[in-house]
Every structure is written in structure tokens, then in C-alpha cells.
Design a protein around this motif. Sequence first.
Motif, short mmCIF file in Angstrom:
data_model
loop_
_atom_site.label_atom_id
_atom_site.label_comp_id
_atom_site.label_asym_id
_atom_site.label_seq_id
_atom_site.Cartn_x
_atom_site.Cartn_y
_atom_site.Cartn_z
N LEU A 55 -57.99 6.53 -1.22
CA LEU A 55 -57.62 5.92 -0.12
C LEU A 55 -56.88 4.83 -0.11
O LEU A 55 -55.91 4.23 0.54
CB LEU A 55 -59.14 5.45 0.71
CG LEU A 55 -58.97 4.75 2.10
CD1 LEU A 55 -58.41 5.76 3.09
CD2 LEU A 55 -60.58 4.56 2.58
N LEU A 56 -57.48 3.81 -1.21
CA LEU A 56 -56.80 2.30 -1.39
C LEU A 56 -55.36 2.25 -1.98
O LEU A 56 -54.72 1.32 -1.64
CB LEU A 56 -57.71 1.49 -2.29
CG LEU A 56 -59.01 1.06 -1.48
CD1 LEU A 56 -59.83 0.26 -2.41
CD2 LEU A 56 -58.82 0.46 0.00
N LEU A 57 -55.09 3.33 -2.71
CA LEU A 57 -54.01 3.34 -3.39
C LEU A 57 -52.98 4.69 -2.72
O LEU A 57 -51.95 4.66 -2.37
CB LEU A 57 -53.70 3.45 -4.80
CG LEU A 57 -54.74 2.54 -5.58
CD1 LEU A 57 -54.46 2.96 -7.26
CD2 LEU A 57 -54.03 1.00 -5.55
N GLY A 58 -53.88 5.73 -2.68
CA GLY A 58 -52.92 6.86 -2.32
C GLY A 58 -52.58 6.91 -0.85
O GLY A 58 -51.41 7.10 -0.47
N LEU A 59 -53.44 6.61 0.11
CA LEU A 59 -53.21 6.56 1.47
C LEU A 59 -52.15 5.57 1.80
O LEU A 59 -51.32 5.66 2.72
CB LEU A 59 -54.39 6.87 2.36
CG LEU A 59 -54.32 6.84 3.83
CD1 LEU A 59 -53.31 8.17 4.13
CD2 LEU A 59 -55.70 7.28 4.71
N THR A 60 -52.83 4.31 1.22
CA THR A 60 -51.93 3.23 1.59
C THR A 60 -50.47 3.06 1.18
O THR A 60 -49.56 2.95 1.69
CB THR A 60 -52.34 1.78 1.20
OG1 THR A 60 -52.59 2.02 -0.37
CG2 THR A 60 -53.76 1.50 1.73
N GLY A 61 -50.38 3.70 -0.02
CA GLY A 61 -48.95 4.11 -0.44
C GLY A 61 -48.21 5.08 0.33
O GLY A 61 -46.96 4.95 0.38
N HIS A 62 -49.00 5.80 0.69
CA HIS A 62 -48.33 7.24 1.80
C HIS A 62 -47.91 6.53 2.79
O HIS A 62 -46.93 7.02 3.50
CB HIS A 62 -49.33 8.17 1.80
CG HIS A 62 -48.68 9.75 1.79
ND1 HIS A 62 -47.95 10.11 0.72
CD2 HIS A 62 -48.71 10.52 2.81
CE1 HIS A 62 -47.34 11.32 1.20
NE2 HIS A 62 -48.10 11.63 2.46
N ALA A 63 -48.66 5.57 3.73
CA ALA A 63 -48.18 5.16 4.73
C ALA A 63 -47.13 4.14 4.74
O ALA A 63 -46.17 3.98 5.42
CB ALA A 63 -49.45 4.40 5.29
N TYR A 64 -47.00 3.59 3.59
CA TYR A 64 -45.93 2.74 2.98
C TYR A 64 -44.67 3.57 3.19
O TYR A 64 -43.67 3.33 3.38
CB TYR A 64 -46.20 1.98 1.87
CG TYR A 64 -45.15 1.02 1.32
CD1 TYR A 64 -44.86 -0.28 1.76
CD2 TYR A 64 -43.94 1.57 0.57
CE1 TYR A 64 -43.99 -0.92 1.47
CE2 TYR A 64 -43.11 0.78 0.21
CZ TYR A 64 -42.99 -0.47 0.37
OH TYR A 64 -41.90 -1.33 -0.09
N ALA A 65 -44.69 4.53 2.49
CA ALA A 65 -43.59 5.33 2.02
C ALA A 65 -43.29 6.24 3.22
O ALA A 65 -42.02 6.59 3.73
CB ALA A 65 -43.82 6.22 0.73
N GLU A 66 -44.23 6.76 4.19
CA GLU A 66 -43.94 7.94 5.07
C GLU A 66 -43.94 7.28 6.32
O GLU A 66 -43.86 8.06 7.48
CB GLU A 66 -45.02 8.98 4.86
CG GLU A 66 -45.03 9.70 3.27
CD GLU A 66 -43.46 10.35 3.32
OE1 GLU A 66 -42.74 10.84 4.20
OE2 GLU A 66 -43.36 10.41 2.07
N GLY A 67 -44.54 6.24 6.75
CA GLY A 67 -44.81 5.80 8.17
C GLY A 67 -45.79 6.17 8.82
O GLY A 67 -46.89 6.60 8.39
N ILE A 68 -45.52 6.29 10.26
CA ILE A 68 -46.54 6.68 11.27
C ILE A 68 -46.93 8.15 11.14
O ILE A 68 -47.86 8.74 11.56
CB ILE A 68 -46.25 6.27 12.64
CG1 ILE A 68 -45.17 7.13 13.22
CG2 ILE A 68 -46.08 4.83 12.76
CD1 ILE A 68 -44.87 6.59 14.54
N SER A 69 -46.11 8.97 10.42
CA SER A 69 -46.53 10.33 10.40
C SER A 69 -47.66 10.57 9.37
O SER A 69 -48.28 11.57 9.59
CB SER A 69 -45.07 11.13 9.64
OG SER A 69 -44.83 10.72 8.56
#
Length: 482
Positions: A55-69
Motif C-alpha cells: 500500500l505505502l510503496l506499491g499503490l502510491t507508486g502505481h498511482a504516481y505512475a498510472e494516475g486516476i486509472s
Amino acid sequence: MLIAIFIVYLAVVLGIGLWTSRKSRTESDYVLGGGKLSGTTLAFSERATGESAWLLLGLTGHAYAEGISCIWIALGCVTGIFFIWFAMSRRLRAMTEKTGALTVPGLLSRRFPGAERPIGLLSALIVIFFFLFYIAAQFSGAGTVLEKTFGMDPITGILIGSIVVTLYCLLGGFIAVVVTDLIQSILMIITLVALPIVALFVVGAHDLSMGAALRDAGPALSTLTAGKGGLAAVLFVLSGMSWALGYTGQPQLLTRMMAMRSDEDVKKARWVAGAWTLLAYTGAMLIGIAGFTLVKGGVLGSEAATLAADAEKILPVMIMGLLTPILAGILLSGAVSAMMSTAASELLVCSSAASEDVVANLASRRPDSRKLLWVTRAMTLLIGGLALLLALTMEETVYSFVSYAWAGLGASFGPALVLLLFWKRLSRYGVYASLICGALGTVVWKNWLLVPTGVSERLGAYVFSFLMVVAVSLLLPERGRA
């Protein structure tokens, strides 16, 4: 100052392990807490365990790289969490009380007398295999945060995190893990609430717009389907939502529900877990998108090159760049605590599966409780060492490793557990089908079918396993239940 705060935190965690070691006198105490923990405490523990480096690294990083999708992944996880707490938790507690099981494999095997040994052995092998990847991901995540925070060599960070986790798990078992989880879940939720608030103030102070930043980056970041259309868009949404399925088969989470003392505890715990989840996932999404906006706006400009190579560093980068040293030290302790709490729970599940479902099953006579306790502790040390070796050699991202382990555990145990609780016609042969088809299906789908189908292993392997469980149970029913 940062390192002083972190050292104090580590000392507290090890102190809890020493203190709770006096309470873990039997195998039941060590593996499931012996009925000594409240529902609220177990709810905080389950959330700290479920939301880790992922959550703290994976999902935040994914939101940073992939945006609102990325919202479909978040919605999938929230749906899964609410399902296990509001649909499965009371039934799990009742079945645990009825069977006397200490582990998820034990819950499955004791439901079918005479099948304890094969179900237990097969389950334990699956747990150990996939959890090694999961634990390694947490150790690696701890190394990432410590590297970014203290400029520490990643290998040193991995060693520190893995040694501390293994030691306090070794000493205090389930009680130690749950008590430290309580502290860690509070630190985590503070991180996931405080950092987005600070980030949004900074975004406003610099007259930036998150919407504009995403639009400028193109449809890949600014649309709900990452610019995809038609069937590709449908598969994209389903892939994100498929995270929900895996929750039904995660032993490290479901054991918290098995440890509940009463239905009243379950009722309180489910609302605590639900509120924590909504706050945490909203915060994680905001961190990733606000972080992207701040980097594009030049506020975190010196870190842009680092994030281009590894988006999963966005959270420690934002903490270090936006907060005072004391607050940064507290929140980064929360980030490392996420990885440690999950690693500890997974390590305990692995070691208890190895002792309860392998050693005890293979022994001609079941060892007494105290001997089995020492076997479990020895397995904790061994599995911790193997996960450390894997963490030191892994090349994939935390997100990728967790996704793989999540899919394997969810597809192996999820269909069997859901049908065990809600379908009376489940047979022992159906359980075998769930374990075998879920594990092999995940490996095959991840390595050979993911790219040509466009369907994630989390969805493909789970659906395949579920259908096989139903088919096999109908074709090979339990005697007297045809």
C-alpha cells in the motif's frame, strides 16, 4: 534526529517481543493468541498486516505512475476487505471454535475427517512457497525506505528489517505480532492521512492543479481506463477489481478473524477495519497523484530523476521533502512498520503451517504443545532466513511480487474457504482441486497466459480454481451427500 527516532522505534518493537514472550507458553498462544486479544486490537492488526509495502510503496507508486486509472485497484481492495469482514468473519470464527483449528489449512482439513494429512501437507507447501515471495517483498520494501531516508545501502536496510522482524516474531509469536501491529497500524494511518493533507496544502500554495497535471500527461494518466477502449478497457477494469478476490484466501488476514473471542468482538472489529480501510486507500491514492503534481511542478524537482527510475519511492521522497525532521522520522517509522507488520504475520503463518501442517502431520504421534512451540520457532528462523536470501536477490518491484503471491494464495485457498462457509456440497476432492488448480493456475497464468489473454493472474487463476472446485465437488461428492 531521523535515525534516533527510528532506533527508538526498533527498540520498542523488540521490547514488545520480549515482554509478550512470557505470554506465549503454548502452541495455541503462539499461533492464534489463545483467546487473549480483543476484537478491536485484532482489527487493527489485520489492517496493518493487509496493508504493507504493497500500500505505502506499491499503490502510491502505481498511482504516481498510472494516475486516476489506479482507482480500480483501490476499489477492488476495498471491496475485498469489506467482504471478508462483513460476510466471512463471523462464520470463520464459528467454524474455528467448532473445529479447534489453529491455521487456515487446519480449518480446511478438520472439516473432512481422514483428509487431515493430505490437505494439511498440500496447504502448507503452498503457503510456504507463495509467502516466501510475499515476505521477501516486505524486506525489500523496508530496504527501499531506509535507503531513501538515511542514505543507507539497500542491503543493509533489508538486513535490519528482516532481523528485527524475525527476532520479535520468534520471541512472542502471534501476541507479539498483534500488539506491534496495533502500534504500527496507528502510525500507518497517521502517515496516510497527514501526508496527503500536507501535500494538498503545498499543491495549493504553489498554485498547482492535480487535474491539469494529469491532463497534460495524456489519457494514460487522466482517464479511468488509462486511455484504453472497448474490450481492452473492460479487461483493464476487471484486472484492477480482481484484487478483491484474493482477500478471501489470505491466511495472514483470516487468522485474525479466527482468533476472535465472540460475535460481539467481530461486530466491533468490522467497523474499525472498514473505517481504517477507507481512510488508508483514499490517502494512498492522493499521495501518488499529489506527488506526481509536485514533481511536474518542480516542487520536488531534485528527486524527479530518482522517481523516473523507481516510482515506488514517491512516499519517502514526499515525506523527506515536505515535512520537518521529527515528523518525517515518525511517519517514515510508520512506513517501515507497514512492511515489518506484514512480514511478521506472514512469517508466523509460514512457520505455523510448517509445524502444524507438516511436522505434526508427519509425526507418528503428535508432539506435545511445548515441543511443537519450539518447532514453530525453529521454522520461523529458517523461513525468515530463506526470505532474506530471496529479498537480497529479487529484481522485480514490490507491487509485482505482492501481486504474484496474492494471486497464488487467493486462488488456492479462496474458492475452498468461500464454499466451505457458504456451500454445503463442498467435498474434500473440491478442496484438493482448489489447492492444486489455484497454485498451478497462478504459476501457469503468470508465466504463459498473462500477456496473450490480457487477463491478470489474480482474476484468471481464481476463476479457473473456483469453477474446478464446484465441478469436482459435484462429480466427487462426500459420501452420503450425493
